[in-house]
Design a protein around this motif. Structure first.
Motif, mmCIF file in Angstrom:
data_model
loop_
_atom_site.group_PDB
_atom_site.id
_atom_site.type_symbol
_atom_site.label_atom_id
_atom_site.label_comp_id
_atom_site.label_asym_id
_atom_site.label_seq_id
_atom_site.Cartn_x
_atom_site.Cartn_y
_atom_site.Cartn_z
ATOM 1 N N GLU A 15 6.378 26.318 29.023
ATOM 2 C CA GLU A 15 6.176 27.153 30.205
ATOM 3 C C GLU A 15 6.811 26.554 31.453
ATOM 4 O OE1 GLU A 15 2.551 29.734 32.251
ATOM 5 O OE2 GLU A 15 2.059 28.042 30.935
ATOM 6 N N ALA A 16 6.513 25.286 31.744
ATOM 7 C CA ALA A 16 7.073 24.665 32.942
ATOM 8 C C ALA A 16 8.590 24.509 32.838
ATOM 9 C CB ALA A 16 6.422 23.300 33.176
ATOM 10 N N VAL A 17 9.055 24.095 31.681
ATOM 11 C CA VAL A 17 10.497 23.857 31.495
ATOM 12 C C VAL A 17 11.301 25.140 31.680
ATOM 13 C CG1 VAL A 17 12.250 23.173 29.813
ATOM 14 C CG2 VAL A 17 10.098 21.892 29.967
ATOM 15 N N ASN A 18 10.749 26.262 31.201
ATOM 16 C CA ASN A 18 11.511 27.510 31.153
ATOM 17 C C ASN A 18 11.091 28.535 32.200
ATOM 18 O OD1 ASN A 18 13.114 26.779 28.789
ATOM 19 N ND2 ASN A 18 11.182 26.907 27.665
ATOM 20 N N GLU A 19 10.275 28.125 33.174
ATOM 21 C CA GLU A 19 9.880 29.053 34.229
ATOM 22 C C GLU A 19 11.130 29.596 34.937
ATOM 23 O OE1 GLU A 19 7.456 31.220 36.930
ATOM 24 O OE2 GLU A 19 6.974 30.248 35.016
ATOM 25 N N PRO A 20 11.283 30.914 35.019
ATOM 26 C CA PRO A 20 12.476 31.482 35.673
ATOM 27 C C PRO A 20 12.632 30.970 37.102
ATOM 28 C CG PRO A 20 11.299 33.189 34.476
ATOM 29 C CD PRO A 20 10.428 31.969 34.432
ATOM 30 N N SER A 21 13.836 30.573 37.429
ATOM 31 C CA SER A 21 14.259 30.049 38.739
ATOM 32 C C SER A 21 13.768 28.631 39.001
ATOM 33 C CB SER A 21 13.823 30.959 39.897
ATOM 34 O OG SER A 21 12.463 30.758 40.244
ATOM 35 N N GLN A 22 13.032 28.025 38.058
ATOM 36 C CA GLN A 22 12.548 26.650 38.252
ATOM 37 C C GLN A 22 13.155 25.676 37.254
ATOM 38 O OE1 GLN A 22 10.687 25.730 40.922
ATOM 39 N NE2 GLN A 22 11.056 27.855 41.503
ATOM 40 N N GLU A 23 14.129 26.116 36.496
ATOM 41 C CA GLU A 23 14.738 25.241 35.506
ATOM 42 C C GLU A 23 15.629 24.184 36.167
ATOM 43 O OE1 GLU A 23 15.331 28.560 35.744
ATOM 44 O OE2 GLU A 23 15.215 29.540 33.780
ATOM 45 N N LEU A 24 15.743 23.055 35.512
ATOM 46 C CA LEU A 24 16.716 22.019 35.872
ATOM 47 C C LEU A 24 17.552 21.718 34.637
ATOM 48 C CD1 LEU A 24 14.597 19.388 37.849
ATOM 49 C CD2 LEU A 24 16.300 20.935 38.813
ATOM 50 N N GLU A 25 18.807 21.338 34.855
ATOM 51 C CA GLU A 25 19.602 20.944 33.692
ATOM 52 C C GLU A 25 18.954 19.690 33.082
ATOM 53 O OE1 GLU A 25 21.785 18.262 33.269
ATOM 54 O OE2 GLU A 25 21.489 17.352 35.237
ATOM 55 N N PRO A 26 19.076 19.520 31.765
ATOM 56 C CA PRO A 26 18.249 18.531 31.063
ATOM 57 C C PRO A 26 18.316 17.105 31.602
ATOM 58 C CG PRO A 26 19.263 20.012 29.483
ATOM 59 C CD PRO A 26 19.859 20.345 30.821
ATOM 60 N N VAL A 27 19.499 16.593 31.916
ATOM 61 C CA VAL A 27 19.587 15.207 32.382
ATOM 62 C C VAL A 27 18.822 15.026 33.685
ATOM 63 C CG1 VAL A 27 21.150 13.429 33.271
ATOM 64 C CG2 VAL A 27 21.719 14.647 31.165
ATOM 65 N N THR A 28 18.994 15.959 34.610
ATOM 66 C CA THR A 28 18.278 15.875 35.888
ATOM 67 C C THR A 28 16.780 15.975 35.681
ATOM 68 O OG1 THR A 28 20.168 16.841 37.035
ATOM 69 C CG2 THR A 28 18.051 16.915 38.170
ATOM 70 N N ARG A 29 16.347 16.885 34.821
ATOM 71 C CA ARG A 29 14.911 17.045 34.553
ATOM 72 C C ARG A 29 14.319 15.771 33.980
ATOM 73 N NH1 ARG A 29 11.753 18.740 30.257
ATOM 74 N NH2 ARG A 29 13.581 19.231 28.989
ATOM 75 N N HIS A 30 14.996 15.178 33.019
ATOM 76 C CA HIS A 30 14.458 13.953 32.416
ATOM 77 C C HIS A 30 14.482 12.781 33.395
ATOM 78 C CE1 HIS A 30 13.586 15.232 28.318
ATOM 79 N NE2 HIS A 30 14.701 15.954 28.340
#
Length: 230
Positions: A23-38
């Motif tokens: 849910e948090a990872v895929n929330e529309p308009s709240q996504e980050l590209e994976p490297v930045t998110r990690h």
């Protein structure tokens, strides 16, 4: 560790994994590209002292494209904002995980300053982030001088992460530990000065929320909003 919890706490884990990993990872308009998110999550786990979760997250971050150098730079820079007393367990954990994955230590050096020019280069890094007035800020006292020479001169000047990435992880360290709202607002503004705009910082908070909880996340959002108004 998570697998054990799926056996002992199945209902809890169903909701936790759905929220944190879907849910948090895929929330529309709240996504980050994976490297930045990690990167943000690793920094947040350092900030909130989530050592067990860090041990789970670091291998996932490496699999997602965070390099060993990037991971170690995140841990190193945390010392400025958390102190070695809180960071040492994470450094040991990172070394254990990297060694287990076949990474040879020490990694290639990333230092760009000398003991002679670290103050000058650190003050310049402060100015690059916060404005030219910071070139003289170190003269206000010894702690200000340490801040310029040690925090910025020893760490922000290193290669391995961009200046914008370093400001982003600093934002995460401060948001996750709580009680640093004046500094968090200042670094939110510093992020914006480097192109990490309000919308980006809100996405960062959103992706860290499962790891640091709602109170600190809401405080971080308030600091972002305050910085955007200034």
């Amino acid at each position: 560790m998570m697998e054990n919890l799926r056996a002992t706490d199945p209902e809890f884990m169903e909701r936790l994994e759905h929220f944190a990993f879907d849910e948090a990872v895929n929330e529309p308009s709240q996504e980050l590209e994976p490297v930045t998110r990690h990167m943000a999550i690793l920094a947040a786990l350092l900030g909130c002292q989530g050592i067990d979760a860090f041990r789970e997250e670091l291998p996932a971050a490496l699999d997602a494209g965070v390099t060993p150098v990037m991971a170690k730079e995140i841990v190193y820079q945390a010392v400025d904002y958390l102190g070695i007393g809180r960071v040492l367990p994470f450094l040991n954990a990172a070394n254990e995980i990297l060694t287990r994955r076949g990474v040879s230590l020490p990694l290639e050096g990333q230092t760009t300053t000398t003991m002679e020019n670290r103050l000058e280069k650190g003050a310049q890094a402060q100015a690059d982030i916060f404005g030219p007035q910071m070139l003289e800020a170190w003269k206000a006292g010894h702690i200000n001088r340490w801040l310029a020479a040690n925090c910025f001169g020893d760490y922000y000047t290193r290669t391995g992460l961009t200046l914008a990435q370093r400001e982003m992880i600093t934002f995460c360290f401060l948001a996750a530990q709580g009680g640093c709202e004046p500094q968090l607002t200042s670094h939110a503004k510093g992020n914006m000065n480097l192109g990490n705009d309000k919308a980006f910082l809100i996405r960062v908070v959103s992706q860290c929320l499962p790891y640091i909880g709602y109170p600190r996340s809401l405080n971080a959002v308030a600091c972002v909003n305050k910085a955007a108004e200034g």
